[in-house]
Design an enzyme around this catalytic site. Structure first.
Site, PDB file in Angstrom:
ATOM      1  CG  HIS A 238       3.392   6.774   0.978  1.00 41.32           C
ATOM      2  ND1 HIS A 238       4.062   7.924   1.348  1.00 41.32           N
ATOM      3  CD2 HIS A 238       3.582   5.892   1.994  1.00 41.32           C
ATOM      4  CE1 HIS A 238       4.637   7.740   2.529  1.00 41.32           C
ATOM      5  NE2 HIS A 238       4.362   6.532   2.946  1.00 41.32           N
TER       6      HIS A 238
HETATM    7  O1  RIB Z   1       7.874   5.199   0.326  1.00 41.44           O
HETATM    8  C1  RIB Z   1       6.530   4.800   0.211  1.00 41.44           C
HETATM    9  C2  RIB Z   1       6.353   3.910  -0.969  1.00 41.44           C
HETATM   10  O2  RIB Z   1       7.121   2.714  -0.807  1.00 41.44           O
HETATM   11  C3  RIB Z   1       4.904   3.422  -1.130  1.00 41.44           C
HETATM   12  O3  RIB Z   1       4.655   3.155  -2.478  1.00 41.44           O
HETATM   13  C4  RIB Z   1       4.897   2.158  -0.338  1.00 41.44           C
HETATM   14  O4  RIB Z   1       3.853   1.271  -0.747  1.00 41.44           O
HETATM   15  C5  RIB Z   1       6.245   1.593  -0.693  1.00 41.44           C
HETATM   16  O5  RIB Z   1       6.125   0.920  -1.954  1.00 41.44           O
END
Ligand code: RIB
Ligand code: CA
Length: 326
Positions: A238
């Protein structure tokens, strides 16, 4: 060279995003602000310092920001990131000191003093940025762009409707969306295409010690939940997608949309309601990332992780092909 503030909740993917930023000469990280999110603030701020130490980046100050959302109680994700947020990898306690100033005040001070508008990467809940905007709305003029990992046009990963960062602090997210800052939204629709498959993991591992081996181990630890939940071939990266967008936005395409956050429905609170076809007629306030070239993303990631890190001067831009066999 882009002057960049990173607000994050390390977290395995945040950690890899930090390494990507440190290894990219296009970016000058001017400060890191930790927020309560994946794990409590005491761990996210420590983990940020551990990653700086791993990368031997000692001239980027690390701050603790808000330890909880504006209104809701803190939701954490140890089930994804491990008990203290970096999987099962044990790092030495960091010698890099935590700054004593509150991270929100650092953000405000830095933005007000900026000679030119700065970029902000938000990789966790948006509490710090929301509080900074509430405390000092005039910082908007010194924010060039916020690139946030958060939300989705279709689904959630904490509930069926909501993505973690927005779900954790939906009120902060709505405040940022209302603030007038230029926002790029990197949602799950995109990051769930950036999967660390076994082949990609093998390439990362070939970068060698310590970074390649460590990142591969972190990703293996971090992948179990999403493999089980979604049937992916590996972990979704992500937060590194946000940094990659800042480095090379041509890896992605965007669509200008009106976006708001569901704040009322208990079943859907934290959902980003993306007006993809402009049905509402409301003013478009977000550049929503629409596509990703995942192969180019991983090439960039491996290239930069393979370069090594030296925040005192931009890393040389040789390609990682000379370091890892394709
Ligand atoms: O949904 C994924 C996000 O939420 C990413 O940034 C992960 O690190 C959490 O913070
Ligand atoms: Ca994060």
């Amino acid at each position: 060279m882009q002057n960049l503030l990173i607000d994050c909740d390390p977290g395995v993917d945040d950690a890899i995003a930090l390494l990507l930023a440190f290894g990219s000469p296009e970016l000058r990280v001017r400060g890191i602000v930790a927020v309560g999110g994946n794990v409590p603030l005491v761990h996210t701020q420590t983990n940020a310092r551990k990653i700086c130490e791993l990368a031997q980046v000692r001239d980027v100050p690390v701050y603790a920001g808000c330890d909880r959302p504006l209104l809701r109680s803190l939701t954490t994700a140890e089930y994804v990131h491990g008990a203290t947020g970096l999987g099962q990898v044990s790092f030495p306690e960091p010698t890099i000191a935590l700054q004593t100033q509150h991270g929100v005040d650092f953000m405000i001070e830095t933005l007000l003093a900026a000679e030119a508008p700065m970029k902000i990467a938000t990789l966790g809940p948006l509490t710090n940025l929301a509080v900074a905007l509430a405390k000092c709305p005039e910082i908007v003029k010194n924010i060039d762009q916020v690139v946030m990992m958060g939300g989705a046009t279709t689904h959630g990963n904490v509930t069926s409707s909501a993505e973690f960062n927005i779900y954790c602090d939906p009120h902060a997210a709505q405040m940022v969306l209302n603030s007038g800052v230029s926002i790029v939204m990197m949602g799950l629709d995109i990051t769930h295409q950036a999967i660390a498959t076994p082949d990609r993991l093998a390439t990362i591992r070939q970068i060698g010690e310590p970074i390649g081996a460590l990142v591969a181990k972190l990703l293996e630890d971090y992948s179990h939940h999403d493999i089980q939940q979604y049937g992916f071939a590996g972990a979704p990266l992500h937060d590194p997608c946000v940094i990659a967008y800042l480095i090379d936005p041509t890896i992605f395409t965007v669509r200008h949309c009106f976006v708001e956050v569901e704040l009322q429905s208990e079943a859907a609170i934290g959902r980003t309601i993306v007006d993809w076809y402009h049905a509402s007629g409301k003013p478009k306030n977000v550049q929503v990332v629409a596509t990703i070239d995942s192969d180019r993303f991983y090439q960039l990631l491996c290239d930069r992780l393979g370069l090594g890190f030296d925040s005192a001067q931009p890393a040389k831009t040789q390609t990682a092909k000379t370091r890892i066999e394709r």
